[in-house]
Every structure is written in structure tokens, then in C-alpha cells.
Design an enzyme around this catalytic site. Structure first.
Site, PDB file in Angstrom:
ATOM      1  N   ALA A 178       0.827  -1.218   0.000  1.00 18.03           N
ATOM      2  CA  ALA A 178       0.000   0.000   0.000  1.00 18.03           C
ATOM      3  C   ALA A 178       0.857   1.262   0.000  1.00 18.03           C
ATOM      4  CB  ALA A 178      -0.927   0.004   1.217  1.00 18.03           C
ATOM      5  N   GLY A 237       4.514   0.534  -4.185  1.00 13.56           N
ATOM      6  CA  GLY A 237       3.479  -0.468  -4.421  1.00 13.56           C
ATOM      7  C   GLY A 237       2.405   0.042  -5.362  1.00 13.56           C
ATOM      8  N   GLY A 296      13.487  -2.481  -0.618  1.00 17.55           N
ATOM      9  CA  GLY A 296      13.515  -1.691   0.625  1.00 17.55           C
ATOM     10  C   GLY A 296      14.942  -1.453   1.080  1.00 17.55           C
ATOM     11  N   ASP A 337      19.410   2.691 -10.484  1.00 15.59           N
ATOM     12  CA  ASP A 337      20.657   3.427 -10.715  1.00 15.59           C
ATOM     13  C   ASP A 337      21.135   3.208 -12.158  1.00 15.59           C
ATOM     14  OD1 ASP A 337      20.698   3.997  -7.857  1.00 15.59           O
ATOM     15  OD2 ASP A 337      21.134   1.863  -7.663  1.00 15.59           O
ATOM     16  N   HIS A 371      23.854  -0.085  -3.431  1.00 15.52           N
ATOM     17  CA  HIS A 371      22.884   0.965  -3.757  1.00 15.52           C
ATOM     18  C   HIS A 371      23.041   2.058  -2.695  1.00 15.52           C
ATOM     19  CE1 HIS A 371      19.276   3.082  -4.850  1.00 15.52           C
ATOM     20  NE2 HIS A 371      18.792   2.927  -3.640  1.00 15.52           N
TER      21      HIS A 371
HETATM   22  P1  NAX Z   1       6.380   4.022   1.589  1.00 16.86           P
HETATM   23  O1  NAX Z   1       6.695   4.492   2.969  1.00 16.86           O
HETATM   24  O2  NAX Z   1       5.471   4.829   0.721  1.00 16.86           O
HETATM   25  O3  NAX Z   1       5.770   2.563   1.641  1.00 16.86           O
HETATM   26  C1  NAX Z   1       6.328   1.541   2.389  1.00 16.86           C
HETATM   27  C2  NAX Z   1       5.209   0.630   2.795  1.00 16.86           C
HETATM   28  O4  NAX Z   1       5.794  -0.479   3.444  1.00 16.86           O
HETATM   29  C3  NAX Z   1       4.216   1.264   3.768  1.00 16.86           C
HETATM   30  O5  NAX Z   1       2.903   1.115   3.253  1.00 16.86           O
HETATM   31  C4  NAX Z   1       4.432   0.476   5.065  1.00 16.86           C
HETATM   32  O6  NAX Z   1       3.209   0.295   5.767  1.00 16.86           O
HETATM   33  C5  NAX Z   1       4.975  -0.836   4.530  1.00 16.86           C
HETATM   34  N1  NAX Z   1       5.781  -1.578   5.477  1.00 16.86           N
HETATM   35  C6  NAX Z   1       6.687  -1.111   6.379  1.00 16.86           C
HETATM   36  N2  NAX Z   1       7.201  -2.121   7.095  1.00 16.86           N
HETATM   37  C7  NAX Z   1       6.639  -3.239   6.617  1.00 16.86           C
HETATM   38  C8  NAX Z   1       6.752  -4.606   6.959  1.00 16.86           C
HETATM   39  N3  NAX Z   1       7.562  -4.999   7.943  1.00 16.86           N
HETATM   40  N4  NAX Z   1       6.018  -5.513   6.275  1.00 16.86           N
HETATM   41  C9  NAX Z   1       5.195  -5.122   5.292  1.00 16.86           C
HETATM   42  N5  NAX Z   1       5.019  -3.832   4.932  1.00 16.86           N
HETATM   43  C10 NAX Z   1       5.744  -2.913   5.582  1.00 16.86           C
HETATM   44  O7  NAX Z   1       7.797   3.804   0.902  1.00 16.86           O
HETATM   45  P2  NAX Z   1       8.128   3.625  -0.650  1.00 16.86           P
HETATM   46  O8  NAX Z   1       8.350   4.964  -1.254  1.00 16.86           O
HETATM   47  O9  NAX Z   1       7.130   2.721  -1.268  1.00 16.86           O
HETATM   48  O10 NAX Z   1       9.566   2.931  -0.559  1.00 16.86           O
HETATM   49  C11 NAX Z   1       9.729   1.613  -0.069  1.00 16.86           C
HETATM   50  C12 NAX Z   1      11.196   1.279   0.110  1.00 16.86           C
HETATM   51  O11 NAX Z   1      11.887   1.376  -1.123  1.00 16.86           O
HETATM   52  C13 NAX Z   1      11.939   2.213   1.078  1.00 16.86           C
HETATM   53  O12 NAX Z   1      12.749   1.421   1.922  1.00 16.86           O
HETATM   54  C14 NAX Z   1      12.824   3.021   0.150  1.00 16.86           C
HETATM   55  O13 NAX Z   1      13.983   3.484   0.789  1.00 16.86           O
HETATM   56  C15 NAX Z   1      13.143   1.996  -0.917  1.00 16.86           C
HETATM   57  N6  NAX Z   1      13.650   2.498  -2.196  1.00 16.86           N
HETATM   58  C16 NAX Z   1      14.591   1.769  -2.830  1.00 16.86           C
HETATM   59  C17 NAX Z   1      15.130   2.135  -4.046  1.00 16.86           C
HETATM   60  C18 NAX Z   1      16.172   1.307  -4.727  1.00 16.86           C
HETATM   61  O14 NAX Z   1      16.653   1.741  -5.771  1.00 16.86           O
HETATM   62  N7  NAX Z   1      16.568   0.151  -4.236  1.00 16.86           N
HETATM   63  C19 NAX Z   1      14.706   3.411  -4.687  1.00 16.86           C
HETATM   64  C20 NAX Z   1      13.385   3.905  -4.214  1.00 16.86           C
HETATM   65  C21 NAX Z   1      13.159   3.761  -2.742  1.00 16.86           C
HETATM   66  O15 NAX Z   1      13.830   4.802  -2.068  1.00 16.86           O
END
Ligand code: NAX
Length: 326
Positions: free
Chosen positions: A13, A17, A130, A159, A187
Site C-alpha cells: 500500500a 506499491g 527496501g 541506478d 545501492h
Molecule cells: P512508503 O513508505 O510509501 O511505503 C512503504 C510501505 O511499506 C508502507 O505502506 C508500510 O506500511 C509498509 N511496510 C513497512 N514495514 C513493513 C513490513 N515490515 N512488512 C510489510 N510492509 C511494511 O515507501 P516507498 O516509497 O514505497 O519505498 C519503499 C522502500 O523502497 C523504502 O525502503 C525506500 O527506501 C526503498 N527504495 C529503494 C530504491 C532502490 O533503488 N533500491 C529506490 C526507491 C526507494 O527509495
């Protein structure tokens, strides 16, 4: 009748997502003839929001979407999953150091790694998005004895795509004309954007573009793009991150196409002097579904070699930070 592939997505969500699920369901990730079942994991507090996302998925009437399951426990969400996309984790808060984030998020990936090993398909393919994605992947992989280590990967495709975009823009070309870009390492800002074998319109990038721009602005822009997007948008990259996750799984399943390799963070086998076991971004070639090989024998100048080593050192330090979780 093609059997549906079960795709589990965590943080379903969240921002990423919301950009990701619709494209998986439409067939962009696994191809136009491959049905999918989505298995969505969220925190209990976000289950209402997730219900809303599921309603919208239903309202799209996607022919390839053969089911939507929702859960607030990984043991339920990962059951029989063929593909597991670990997106959800805590974002970095104000004043938090990278090491704090690693310690905060580590336990999530212990639980999820254990759940993958317990209930997912024995050959499940995992991508961690994440952050800090390389070390979160290391933690998840360490919990698994049934699912092969090679199936645990982390995403550096964003990247990679960012560097392709920069080169295309600077050379007035399209992204399709840019081939064989490569990201090495973590990353994080120590990543190494390597254009030394890249071409644009068939010409070496190093000949097509000014070397001072490649050395300074290009390199810095790619390594700090995430921050620039947060500054401009007030939120971190989401659509481009979802797009990169789609590309990562698409190519792992369907092949590297016109590129000789793509950038994927995978468990190191010691290639290029990177300590074994670190989840490190390498040139990966895919010639058969759900396999990859680390391309060997690429020549590296001293500068690249030193930077590749520096990013490996950073990942070794991260491994020490989470040693008790491994
Ligand atoms: P959001 O904060 O919009 O969404 C994260 C979602 O994960 C929330 O809905 C939260 O309720 C849920 N969540 C948290 N802990 C959880 C768990 N233990 N089990 C299930 N759901 C859980 O973040 P969003 O912008 O969607 O980014 C998600 C992740 O991607 C972050 O860690 C972010 O740093 C990472 N990213 C990684 C990138 C990459 O290149 N590898 C780039 C984009 C992004 O920064």
C-alpha cells in the site's frame, strides 16, 4: 493453459506499491501471456489502504490477474510464492545515519527471510527494494536454507536506468540507443556507474560525450539522484523505482535482450575481488529464464578497480553492523 505465477509484494500500500502492482497485473513484468496471482503484505495499520488498492486492481479488469490475496503476516503472504518482491521497510528518518537505518530495518528482513524459507516456493525468486537493499537482502538470504542463495537479489536497476537516462539526454538520443551501462556495488553513494563499455548509437559513450562531464556531473548526478528527487518532489522516487523493479524481474525471467548484461545485485562468488557472499551489483547476463551469470573478464582501469573495492568495503562494514542477524 499457462499456470499463474504467484507474486508476493511487501509494502503493497506504499508509494512504490501503488506504481508497481498495476503494471505487474497488466503483464508488463512477466509478459503478455503469463497470468499472475498477487499476494500482498502490509502492516496491520495499512490494511484498509491495501483494501482500497485491491479494489482498484479489480476495477481495472486485467485479463491476466487471476487473484489478489492480502495478509498482514509474511507467513501467509509468501505461501507458495514464486516471486517475492520485498519493498516495504521503514524510511530513513531525520537525523538517522545509514547504520541506524540498517539496524532498524534488519529485523524485518530476518522475519521475512524465515517466512520465505518456510512457505514460499522452494525455487522462489527474491528481489529486495527496501533500503538499505543490499544488506537487507543479505539478512533475508541468511535465513534461508531451502531456497537457494542465488535466488536472493537486490535492486540496482534504478541506478542503471538513471545512468542510461542521463546519457540519452546528454547525447540527444533515446534510451533504446544506449547499451551496456553498468552499476557496480552498493545501492548507496559508493555505487560505481561504469560507462567504459557503454555505447550510444553504436559509438562508445567515452567518445560521444565530453570526458569532464562523464567524470564529474554524470557520475555525481547518478549517485545522488535519489536525494535530488526527494528535494524536488518532497517524496522519494516511486514510479521510477517501481519501473526498475519491473525491469529487474522482467529481464531475470525473459532475458537481457539487446544488452550484453544488466546491473543486478546478487550474492558475490568472489568475482572481481568482491568478498564472497556480499550482495553486490555486478554485470549479469540472462540467457535462460530465472538464471543469471556474472559476466567475467571485463577489463577495469585502476580508478574503477579502486572504486569497486571501496563499495565492497562499505558492504563488508554493513555486514559487520548486522552480524548478529546473519
Ligand atoms: P512508503 O513508505 O510509501 O511505503 C512503504 C510501505 O511499506 C508502507 O505502506 C508500510 O506500511 C509498509 N511496510 C513497512 N514495514 C513493513 C513490513 N515490515 N512488512 C510489510 N510492509 C511494511 O515507501 P516507498 O516509497 O514505497 O519505498 C519503499 C522502500 O523502497 C523504502 O525502503 C525506500 O527506501 C526503498 N527504495 C529503494 C530504491 C532502490 O533503488 N533500491 C529506490 C526507491 C526507494 O527509495
Amino acid at each position: 493453459m499457462v499456470q499463474p505465477i504467484r507474486v508476493a509484494v511487501t509494502g503493497a500500500a506504499g508509494q512504490i506499491g501503488y506504481s508497481l502492482l498495476f503494471r505487474i497485473a497488466s503483464g508488463e513484468m512477466l509478459g503478455p501471456n503469463q497470468p499472475v496471482i498477487l499476494q500482498l503484505l502490509e502492516l496491520p495499520v495499512a490494511m484498509n489502504a491495501l483494501e482500497g488498492v485491491a479494489m482498484e486492481l479489480t476495477d481495472c479488469g486485467y485479463p491476466l490477474l487471476h487473484g489478489i490475496e492480502m495478509a498482514d503476516s509474511p507467513m501467509q503472504a509468501f505461501e507458495n510464492a514464486d516471486v517475492v518482491m520485498l519493498v516495504g521497510s521503514k524510511p530513513r528518518g531525520p537525523g538517522m545515519e545509514r547504520a541506524d537505518l540498517i539496524r532498524e530495518n534488519g529485523p524485518i528482513f530476518v522475519g521475512q527471510g524465515k517466512a520465505i524459507d518456510a512457505v514460499a516456493s522452494a525455487d522462489a525468486k527474491v528481489v529486495v527494494v527496501g533500503n538499505p537493499c543490499n544488506t537487507n537482502c543479505l539478512i533475508a538470504a541468511a535465513q534461508a536454507s531451502r531456497v537457494p542463495l542465488a535466488n536472493f537479489t537486490a535492486m540496482t536497476r534504478l541506478d542503471h536506468n538513471r545512468s542510461v537516462g542521463q546519457i540519452a539526454e546528454k547525447s540527444n538520443s533515446t534510451a533504446a540507443e544506449v547499451r551496456n551501462m553498468l552499476i557496480w556495488g552498493n545501492h548507496s553513494p559508493t555505487m560505481v556507474p561504469d560507462y567504459s563499455r557503454a555505447t550510444v548509437g553504436g559509438q562508445p559513450v567515452a567518445d560521444a560525450l565530453p570526458s569532464d562531464w562523464l567524470h564529474s556531473e554524470f557520475d555525481t548526478t547518478v549517485r545522488t539522484r535519489g536525494k535530488a528527487i526527494i528535494n524536488a518532489r518532497g517524496k522519494s522516487s516511486a514510479a521510477s523505482a517501481a519501473n526498475a523493479a519491473i525491469n529487474h524481474i522482467h529481464d531475470w525471467f525473459l532475458g537481457t535482450g539487446s544488452n550484453d548484461y544488466v546491473s543486478m545485485a546478487v550474492p558475490s562468488d568472489g568475482s572481481y575481488g568482491v568478498p564472497e557472499g556480499l550482495i553486490y551489483s555486478f554485470p549479469c547476463r540472462i540467457t535462460a529464464p530465472w538464471t543469471y551469470e556474472i559476466v567475467q573478464g571485463l577489463e577495469l582501469n585502476d580508478d574503477l578497480q579502486a572504486r569497486i573495492q571501496r563499495s565492497a568495503d562499505e558492504l563488508s562494514q554493513e555486514r559487520e553492523t548486522v552480524a548478529e542477524l546473519l
